[in-house]
Design an enzyme around this catalytic site. Sequence first.
Site, PDB file in Angstrom:
ATOM      1  N   ARG A  14       1.105  -1.123   0.377  1.00  0.00           N
ATOM      2  CA  ARG A  14       0.032  -0.023   0.388  1.00  0.00           C
ATOM      3  C   ARG A  14       1.443   0.792   0.081  1.00  0.00           C
ATOM      4  O   ARG A  14       0.558   2.357   0.439  1.00  0.00           O
ATOM      5  CB  ARG A  14      -1.146  -0.186   1.092  1.00  0.00           C
ATOM      6  CG  ARG A  14      -2.256  -0.979   1.308  1.00  0.00           C
ATOM      7  CD  ARG A  14      -2.746  -1.007   0.081  1.00  0.00           C
ATOM      8  NE  ARG A  14      -4.167  -2.090   0.203  1.00  0.00           N
ATOM      9  CZ  ARG A  14      -4.022  -3.225   0.243  1.00  0.00           C
ATOM     10  NH1 ARG A  14      -2.782  -3.801  -0.501  1.00  0.00           N
ATOM     11  NH2 ARG A  14      -5.217  -3.962   0.134  1.00  0.00           N
ATOM     12  N   CYS A  63      -9.963  -0.008   3.626  1.00  0.00           N
ATOM     13  CA  CYS A  63      -9.658   0.092   5.274  1.00  0.00           C
ATOM     14  C   CYS A  63      -8.620   0.684   5.686  1.00  0.00           C
ATOM     15  O   CYS A  63      -7.966   1.520   4.601  1.00  0.00           O
ATOM     16  CB  CYS A  63      -8.560  -1.530   4.773  1.00  0.00           C
ATOM     17  SG  CYS A  63      -8.919  -2.796   5.054  1.00  0.00           S
ATOM     18  N   GLU A 108      -3.944   3.582   6.625  1.00  0.00           N
ATOM     19  CA  GLU A 108      -3.879   3.389   5.418  1.00  0.00           C
ATOM     20  C   GLU A 108      -4.419   4.686   4.306  1.00  0.00           C
ATOM     21  O   GLU A 108      -3.798   4.956   3.783  1.00  0.00           O
ATOM     22  CB  GLU A 108      -4.718   1.807   4.813  1.00  0.00           C
ATOM     23  CG  GLU A 108      -4.009   1.400   3.554  1.00  0.00           C
ATOM     24  CD  GLU A 108      -5.095   1.086   2.861  1.00  0.00           C
ATOM     25  OE1 GLU A 108      -6.570   1.443   2.177  1.00  0.00           O
ATOM     26  OE2 GLU A 108      -4.979  -0.390   2.979  1.00  0.00           O
TER      27      GLU A 108
END
Length: 351
Positions: A205, A254, A326
């Site tokens: 990510r 998320c 995130e």
Amino acid sequence: MIIANEEPIAGMDADVIVEREAPIRNQPRAEVRDAMVESIAARHEVKAERGRRFAEMTSLRVGGQVDWTLSPTGEEQAARVVHRLDKAHILWRVLGAGSNVLADDADHHYVVINMRDLKGTAEFDGERVSVSAGYSLPRLCVEAVKRGLSGIEGLGGIPGTIGGALWMNAGAFGNEIGTVVESVRVARDGNVVTVPGAEIGWYYRKTSFAPGDLLLGATLVLKNDDPEAIAERMNKAKQQRLSTQPHGARSAGCFFKNPPGGLSTGRMIDELGLKGTRRGGALVSPVHANFIVTDGKEATATDTLALAKEIKRRVQSERGVELEYEVELWKGSDEIRAEAKSNTDESEDER
Ligand code: EPU
């Protein structure tokens, strides 16, 4: 040399004024900046809007007003526009689908480069596909499956643009976009520059791209496979997503990364009994504990962030794990002023 407070001269090209004014005063004051943004938008024929709200531009549907939104429709045009903004020391940030951003409720005194209108078409050529940053990721996945091309079917339901997916190396169900990138087109000094995928750091990510890099598009290399088998894998991933993640809710996916070492953030938050915990219009999704969802007209970024901090605090104190966001947290006024000040200090050092 123009002195700091001098107004732009009517009829004179704002870009020229900027270059002369910049060494004295990096961040132009609001009225000067506004005239420059208008001039840059007019010269490069890019749509410019004032006062759009993050609440209508991000999937969490919260967040304050931004001074300017520029919406380029072409890669070269976008490269030229951000170059002009850079030369004018006008701060800008890039927004794709807004599906991984929590922007706070303050006023945001900068320019948002909205990439959603930079869609173009997906140009397929054998196993390659070239696509612009604003193109929809789920749409590309469907187009690839139709042509019997495998490599991104796991990303099928991620609601984002290609640019956003590249920026954060989006991944799900065994696919990560970085693994299929042949090259990325990036804006550098007003030009479109092609950077080989192998020269880019692709992490969990995260990538080696940095703020100031505007990603314009990419060429992906996929693999021929049986269309039915690919479609089946894509449907399986979709089904799994539908059964484990909130569907149709206002979220940014998320909220936290999974920590290294195989622990699951969703499971940890769930085990702490936090599902359904609410702060105003923000709540921990009852479906997947690593999703914060918002509801109602009154939902704010302040509530969302307060809830995120509470989750972070609980996981730290009860599980000893420091969660990493995130989603990107975009601050309004204060942080930007601090950034502008440090830029000014640097340029004064140079003189
Ligand atoms: N779990 C719970 N309770 C929950 C959520 C999950 O007990 O509320 C358990 C699950 O039962 C499972 C484990 O935790 O045993 C992992 O959950 P899941 O399979 O849902 O995967 P995840 O690690 O939570 C990751 C990505 C998702 C991606 C899925 C599927 C991160 C932070 N999340 O979720 O990506 O869709 O795998 O590949 O890496 C995103 O990036 O925004 C995102 C949602």
